[in-house]
Design an enzyme around this catalytic site. Structure first.
Site, PDB file in Angstrom:
ATOM      1  N   GLN A   1      -5.749   1.397 -14.277  1.00  0.00           N
ATOM      2  CA  GLN A   1      -5.773   0.606 -13.044  1.00  0.00           C
ATOM      3  C   GLN A   1      -4.561  -0.319 -12.993  1.00  0.00           C
ATOM      4  OE1 GLN A   1      -7.901   1.040 -10.523  1.00  0.00           O
ATOM      5  NE2 GLN A   1      -6.969  -0.569  -9.311  1.00  0.00           N
TER       6      GLN A   1
ATOM      7  N   ASP B   1      -3.921  10.139 -10.838  1.00  0.00           N
ATOM      8  CA  ASP B   1      -3.339   9.237  -9.839  1.00  0.00           C
ATOM      9  C   ASP B   1      -2.088   9.848  -9.207  1.00  0.00           C
ATOM     10  OD1 ASP B   1      -4.628   6.805  -9.244  1.00  0.00           O
ATOM     11  OD2 ASP B   1      -4.046   5.920 -11.167  1.00  0.00           O
TER      12      ASP B   1
ATOM     13  N   LYS C   1     -15.092   3.200  -8.848  1.00  0.00           N
ATOM     14  CA  LYS C   1     -14.650   4.527  -9.271  1.00  0.00           C
ATOM     15  C   LYS C   1     -15.650   5.138 -10.257  1.00  0.00           C
ATOM     16  CE  LYS C   1      -9.792   3.463  -8.395  1.00  0.00           C
ATOM     17  NZ  LYS C   1      -8.464   3.070  -8.902  1.00  0.00           N
TER      18      LYS C   1
HETATM   19  N1  GUN Z   1      -3.979  -0.054  -7.782  1.00  0.00           N
HETATM   20  C1  GUN Z   1      -3.976   0.022  -6.419  1.00  0.00           C
HETATM   21  N2  GUN Z   1      -4.145   1.298  -6.035  1.00  0.00           N
HETATM   22  C2  GUN Z   1      -4.267   2.028  -7.156  1.00  0.00           C
HETATM   23  C3  GUN Z   1      -4.474   3.412  -7.411  1.00  0.00           C
HETATM   24  O1  GUN Z   1      -4.568   4.251  -6.508  1.00  0.00           O
HETATM   25  N3  GUN Z   1      -4.551   3.769  -8.707  1.00  0.00           N
HETATM   26  C4  GUN Z   1      -4.429   2.889  -9.722  1.00  0.00           C
HETATM   27  N4  GUN Z   1      -4.501   3.337 -10.962  1.00  0.00           N
HETATM   28  N5  GUN Z   1      -4.244   1.602  -9.538  1.00  0.00           N
HETATM   29  C5  GUN Z   1      -4.160   1.182  -8.251  1.00  0.00           C
END
Ligand code: GUN
Length: 286
Positions: free
Chosen positions: A97, A120, A53
């Protein structure tokens, strides 16, 4: 029949190029878009996701701040850090995350993120806005799936769509977005009786269960469009440890009309849509 491959890498590249152009405009005006990514603990898969990311941000002209916090970080300390980022005008998006270590309450953590920075789309106010038809931030994975369906020219109006999986991150928001496009949506899950029968009715099948190759060709209607959200490791056999989806690609691609591969399907689009959401947040703030 051999299914057409819906190439997530290629579409993600286009999306990133559009983001880069928009980011350049804001940066030129002295307001570069900024994303804060918080990783708590050492989960190896999460560490890879977070690194990717941050790398995507760099390549698209989005400023990123990565906070790597120790696994034993207290909830109070994490919430305080989020509140600090909420107040920081140079930060437009905040991503924590998931999954978090077990001593941290993910719900409380997400609710602490300012909704206008929740790129998100997990905050209840963003989830509720999607549900009630006034979406602000759409969760990145189902948003990316919708972009892929659109790009592939898949007709959703009146179509039978089946989503396998009911998570807040994918299954539930995916169902809402398909409904928004006038599909008839069924959500299946671990307690669903006769999963195969539901799947076989789907014109569009989205698999988001987290079990390697559980959707097989015999569960797919001939000509269906199959979207594989799975990110699993091959449990055994000659490919043990390699990345694989929730769909058994070999058999499914003989029946479907179009299918997303793993890797190179939904994953890159999830990352691209995070950049889109961050841009939206920055543009709204500017
Ligand atoms: N863990 C798995 N998918 C995601 C996501 O799209 N965002 C976040 N923050 N954590 C995740």
């Amino acid at each position: 029949m051999t299914a057409r491959i819906i190439d997530g890498n290629e579409l993600a590249r286009r999306v990133r190029a559009e983001v880069a152009a928009r980011a350049a405009v804001l940066s030129g005006a002295g307001r570069p878009p900024g994303l804060a990514v918080i990783l708590v603990g050492e989960d190896p898969a999460s560490a890879v996701y977070v690194r990717n990311k941050v790398k995507d941000c760099e390549e698209s002209g989005i400023r990123s701040v990565l906070d790597r916090l120790p696994a034993d970080t207290s909830e109070a300390a994490l919430l305080a850090r989020i509140e600090q980022l909420n107040r920081d005008p140079s930060i437009h998006g905040i991503l924590v995350q998931l999954p978090l270590p077990p001593h941290l309450d993910a719900h409380r953590v997400i609710e602490t993120i300012a909704p206008e920075k929740d790129v998100d789309g997990f905050h209840v106010s963003n989830a509720g806005a999607l549900m009630t038809g006034t979406p602000r931030f759409r969760p990145c994975t189902p948003y990316g799936v919708m972009k892929m369906l659109e790009h592939a020219g898949v007709l959703l109006d009146g179509a039978e769509a089946v989503v396998v999986g009911r998570s807040n991150i994918v299954g539930k928001p995916q169902a809402m977005m398909l409904l928004e496009r006038n599909a008839t949506v069924t959500i299946c899950h671990s307690r669903t009786r006769d999963l195969a029968a539901h799947c076989r009715r789907a014109d569009v099948l989205v698999a988001a269960v987290g079990r390697a190759r559980m959707i097989t060709g015999d569960m797919i209607k001939p000509g269906a469009v199959v979207i594989d959200v799975g990110m699993n490791r091959e449990p055994d056999g000659p490919n043990a440890g390699k990345l694989c989806g929730d769909v058994d690609f070999a058999s499914a691609s003989q029946v479907a009309s179009a299918i997303t591969p793993v890797p190179g399907g939904v994953g890159p689009m999830t990352r691209a849509m995070l950049l889109v959401n961050t841009m939206e947040a920055a543009e709204r703030a500017a």
